[in-house]
Design a protein around this motif. Structure first.
Motif, PDB file in Angstrom:
ATOM      1  N   ASP A 184      33.836  12.870  -0.423  1.00  0.00           N
ATOM      2  CA  ASP A 184      33.782  11.441  -0.741  1.00  0.00           C
ATOM      3  C   ASP A 184      32.554  11.063  -1.565  1.00  0.00           C
ATOM      4  OD1 ASP A 184      36.194  10.733   0.238  1.00  0.00           O
ATOM      5  OD2 ASP A 184      35.470   9.970   2.152  1.00  0.00           O
ATOM      6  N   HIS A 230      38.746  16.591  -3.898  1.00  0.00           N
ATOM      7  CA  HIS A 230      39.709  16.627  -2.792  1.00  0.00           C
ATOM      8  C   HIS A 230      40.763  17.714  -3.002  1.00  0.00           C
ATOM      9  CE1 HIS A 230      37.718  12.894  -1.850  1.00  0.00           C
ATOM     10  NE2 HIS A 230      38.392  12.771  -0.717  1.00  0.00           N
ATOM     11  N   HIS A 246      37.952  18.017   5.411  1.00  0.00           N
ATOM     12  CA  HIS A 246      37.963  16.626   4.940  1.00  0.00           C
ATOM     13  C   HIS A 246      39.322  16.254   4.351  1.00  0.00           C
ATOM     14  CE1 HIS A 246      36.251  12.925   3.073  1.00  0.00           C
ATOM     15  NE2 HIS A 246      37.256  13.150   2.234  1.00  0.00           N
ATOM     16  N   ASP A 248      41.951  13.288   5.414  1.00  0.00           N
ATOM     17  CA  ASP A 248      42.511  12.270   4.513  1.00  0.00           C
ATOM     18  C   ASP A 248      44.036  12.335   4.496  1.00  0.00           C
ATOM     19  OD1 ASP A 248      40.081  11.271   3.842  1.00  0.00           O
ATOM     20  OD2 ASP A 248      40.057  12.003   1.777  1.00  0.00           O
TER      21      ASP A 248
HETATM   22 ZN   LIG Z   1      38.141  11.565   1.094  1.00  0.00          ZN
END
Ligand SMILES: [Zn+2]
Length: 275
Positions: free
Chosen positions: A50, A109, A196, A200
């Motif tokens: 992020d 991501h 992560h 998400d």
């Molecule tokens: Zn994220």
């Protein structure tokens, strides 16, 4: 995205469970200091993706929680990361990918990015040893604390977080053996990033995890669970089930690896059953 604490705790749990699995299969237990470093790095790295969510640098406003970890400095880093991610998105998207004006939840991501980042960090740690380890610990520990304190962190919170991260790095300087490389740290960074994306993906937002492989004519297809099963951000499932479960996994792994903690649990169980 799930809450910062869930990201951080899932990274910590994964780090501890991974270290536990390594200890069980190789019979090579880490000492508590090393274990703490790996856990902190994995927890912080689980917030790293992020760092592609920037705000208004000149006004020192906006941005993802993690982008504000080290104040305007990390906000600037986030700006650069977001613009670079957008550039990569534009250069590699097919004509079926949506048009984007912001790089958030793109390059950082993807699994390829996090795996390569892990290898890069691992190579640096192997080659340069302790100084790199301390630097990475400073950075990721800051992210982890910021993630955990997301709700309470105020505008000036970055000073406290930077001080805490510096203290952790200082402790690592004093306690970690200098005569060895730390290649497993790369694994912790890569695993944290992948964790992560999983966090998400269970919410309504998907992640383009298999980039650059084309899926349904898109290179940035966002994979995620169907909306009907998606976890509501900050909802009861995240607060009552997911977060406590992750804490228990992390604690169980710690008890398994650190004899002192295991003894403590054993005597608590004996006490409870005799009383
Ligand atoms: Zn994220």
């Amino acid at each position: 995205m799930v809450m910062g604490p869930t990201h951080a705790v899932s990274g910590a749990a994964a780090g501890l469970a991974g270290a536990g699995a390594t200890a069980a299969s190789l019979g090579d237990r880490q000492n508590p200091g090393e274990l703490a470093v790996y856990t902190a790095v994995c927890a912080g790295s689980a917030l790293l993706p992020d760092l592609d969510c920037s705000g208004a640098v000149l006004k020192n406003k906006g941005g993802a929680t993690v982008a504000r970890t080290f104040g305007v400095v990390s906000l600037f880093v986030a700006e650069v990361v977001e613009k670079f991610a957008l550039l990569v998105y534009r250069l590699t998207s097919t004509r079926h990918d949506e048009k984007r004006t912001n790089g958030h939840r793109t390059l950082t991501h993807t699994w390829l990015f996090n795996i390569l980042l892990g290898f890069g960090v691992g190579a640096l740690c192997e080659h340069f040893g302790k100084p790199v380890v301390v630097g990475i610990l400073f950075f990721t520990f800051g992210l982890a604390v910021r993630g955990l304190m997301a709700d309470v962190a105020r505008k000036s919170g970055w000073i406290l977080i930077t001080a805490l991260a510096a203290a952790a790095a200082g402790l690592a300087i004093l306690t970690l053996p200098a005569d060895r490389g730390y290649p497993l740290l790369g694994l912790a960074v890569g695993a944290g990033g992948v964790i992560h994306t999983l966090g998400d993906m269970i919410t309504r937002h998907g992640c383009p995890v298999i980039w650059p492989i084309i899926w349904r004519r898109q290179r940035w297809w966002e994979f995620g669970v169907p909306d009907a099963f998606a976890v509501k951000v900050d909802g009861w499932f995240e607060r009552v089930i997911l977060l406590p479960a992750l804490v228990i996994i992390g604690f169980a792994a710690t008890a398994w690896m650190v004899p002192e903690v295991r003894q403590l649990v054993d005597s608590a169980v004996t006490l409870a059953s005799s009383g």
